[in-house]
Scaffold this active site. Structure first.
Site: not given
Ligand code: NAI
Length: 479
Positions: A8, A10, A12, A126, A220, A271-272
């Site tokens: 949940a 940024y 999700g 992800s 990239a 990310c970058f």
């Molecule tokens: P985030 O760190 O904000 O959220 C990830 C969440 O996953 C955390 O709340 C964590 O507690 C939870 N989590 C981890 N392991 C878990 C498990 N086993 N069961 C349940 N929950 C679990 O990360 P964010 O920014 O949402 O990024 C997620 C993915 O999306 C990454 O791979 C990122 O590279 C990619 N992404 C991120 C973007 C961004 O702007 N932040 C844009 C596009 C892709």
């Protein structure tokens, strides 16, 4: 149909909120192991700041959008499981400093296999290394007890700060899957979800590896544009050219286009850097050192740009900022987000603290706790991951956070603008100047101030890639 999203964060949170809004016939559960994060999603104070998000969540929460820590129950009940967990850069072991750490992903996959009682589509949301789907498939099928899983890659292209807008109106949605009848059926099922609001021609389908690699490639390319214009900004300062005029002229070429050509103190965000390092690692593992070197340069220029900025600040202020108050306006990695992951502000602040400056920081969306955590965190050195340097607690005492730009700049010797928040464009710089030490300096790391106006007030102004005034020319900074 039931959808469950693991993670949940940024991505999700906003992604699922928009799916719930646009697909009232689908029940969406967002689950996370973090209890405080889920509690925040269920409260009036959402865990992330994103324009428009509150509104979307309010419309669906409790109707067809649920946030829960009961991960296993919701995964078991779902037809489609999105996995949107974090995939940071590994800091130790094989591939440290470059490879993606898939620990969270693997544990999510093992849990899905363990609790599932019906066939499911598992969607990689992800950003993962190319070929991850193959590994996930193996984990799922070797632990599946006869249940069938189809893996899809559906990378997310939203940008923080404009996430809701990007999700409402995406340039494209990309779905990769196996080129088999079952794979195709799964692709069609996910396509039908997006087709609730995304025009069909914008929903692209591809094979799994192309979809996985496209996300790394897109990030990239985007980062490379920033490093390209930032590299030009250094040359502009050396020659008297103006980077804004150069990027305008360059961007008018329709083959290049005008977007993402703003010079700045450097790119940040979670990310970058992570995704390019991941790409570099994949290239090295595939025996392509020249390609790896090419992409590494994008990060090197970004680091160079941040160093250059710090050196410019220190050099202009008589080669020392020791015990001088410097106001830091903006700490988030870009405007309209409170996210500070990999923000250039961390490196700039650490550089200034290294020269013993006193920092007064103001960001409308970043708390003091967060700033202190970021500044006391071990510096992640991607090139030498084994030599991490924590900041000393005394250095962190040199930092204070305030809730107003005027307070931050009061009695300061210099101002560093590190995030392009709109409110910084509206500041009363005459009032700020009157309350500062003289000579008063503005170092604009985002090129948002009107240099001429500020110079008329009396400031010495540095803007990235802009012609230097006599003062700055006399105090050259060596990067
Ligand atoms: P985030 O760190 O904000 O959220 C990830 C969440 O996953 C955390 O709340 C964590 O507690 C939870 N989590 C981890 N392991 C878990 C498990 N086993 N069961 C349940 N929950 C679990 O990360 P964010 O920014 O949402 O990024 C997620 C993915 O999306 C990454 O791979 C990122 O590279 C990619 N992404 C991120 C973007 C961004 O702007 N932040 C844009 C596009 C892709």
């Amino acid at each position: 149909m039931r959808i469950c999203c693991i993670g949940a964060g940024y991505v999700g949170g906003p992604t699922m909120a928009v799916i719930a809004l646009k697909c009232p016939d689908i029940e969406v559960a967002v689950v996370d192991i973090s209890v405080p994060r889920i509690a925040a999603w269920n409260s009036d104070q959402l865990p992330i700041y994103e324009p428009g998000l509150d509104d979307v969540v309010k419309q669906c929460r409790g109707k067809n959008l649920f946030f829960s820590t009961d991960v296993e129950k919701h995964v078991r009940e779902a037809d489609i499981v999105f996995v949107s967990v974090n995939t940071p850069t590994k800091t130790r072991g094989l591939g440290a400093g470059k490879a993606a750490d898939l620990t969270y992903w693997e544990s999510a996959a093992r849990m899905i296999a363990e609790v599932s009682k019906s066939d499911k589509i598992v969607v990689e949301k992800s950003t993962v290394p190319v070929k991850t789907a193959e590994a996930i498939e193996k984990i799922l099928t070797h632990n599946s007890k006869g249940i069938k899983f189809q893996i899809l890659s559906n990378p997310e292209f939203l940008a923080e700060g404009t996430a809701i807008q990007d999700l409402f109106n995406p340039d494209r949605v990309l779905i990769g899957g196996r080129e088999t009848p079952e794979g195709n059926k799964a692709i069609q099922a996910l396509k039908a979800v997006y087709a609730h609001w995304v025009p069909e021609e914008r929903i692209l389908t591809a094979n799994l590896w192309s979809a996985e690699l496209s996300k790394l490639a897109a990030n990239a390319f985007l980062a490379q544009r920033i490093s390209s214009v930032n590299a030009m900004s250094a040359l502009c300062e050396a020659t008297g050219a103006d980077v804004t005029q150069v990027s305008y002229a360059v961007g008018k070429d329709t083959r290049i286009g005008p977007k993402f050509l703003n010079a700045s103190v450097g790119f940040g965000g979670s990310c970058f850097q992570k995704d390019i390092l991941n790409l570099v690692y994949i290239c090295e593992c595939n025996g392509l050192p020249e390609v790896a070197e090419y992409w590494k340069q994008v990060i090197k220029i970004n680091d160079y740009q941040k160093n250059r900025f710090v050196n410019r600040v220190v050099a202009s202020m008589f080669n020392t900022v020791s015990n001088k108050k410097i106001a830091i306006l903006g700490f988030a990695f870009k405007k309209d987000t409170g996210d500070t992951r990999e923000t250039p502000a961390i490196d700039v602040c650490k550089g200034l603290l290294g020269d013993k400056a006193r920092l007064s920081i103001y960001d409308p969306q970043v708390t003091e706790d967060q700033v202190q955590r970021d500044l006391s965190m071990k510096k992640f050195d991607w090139d030498h991951p084994l030599h991490l340097q924590p900041m000393s607690p005394t250095t962190v005492k040199q930092v204070s956070c305030v809730w107003d730009a005027y307070e931050a700049t009061k009695d300061a010797h210099g101002i560093c603008i590190l995030t392009e928040w709109d409110e910084f464009k509206q500041l009363d710089f005459k009032r700020i100047y009157d309350n500062m030490q003289k000579p008063a300096f503005v170092f604009d790391g985002r090129n948002i101030v009107n240099m001429e106006q500020l110079r008329e007030i009396g400031f010495i102004v540095y803007s990235i890639g802009k012609p230097l005034d006599a003062w700055l020319k006399d105090m050259p900074a060596v990067a």
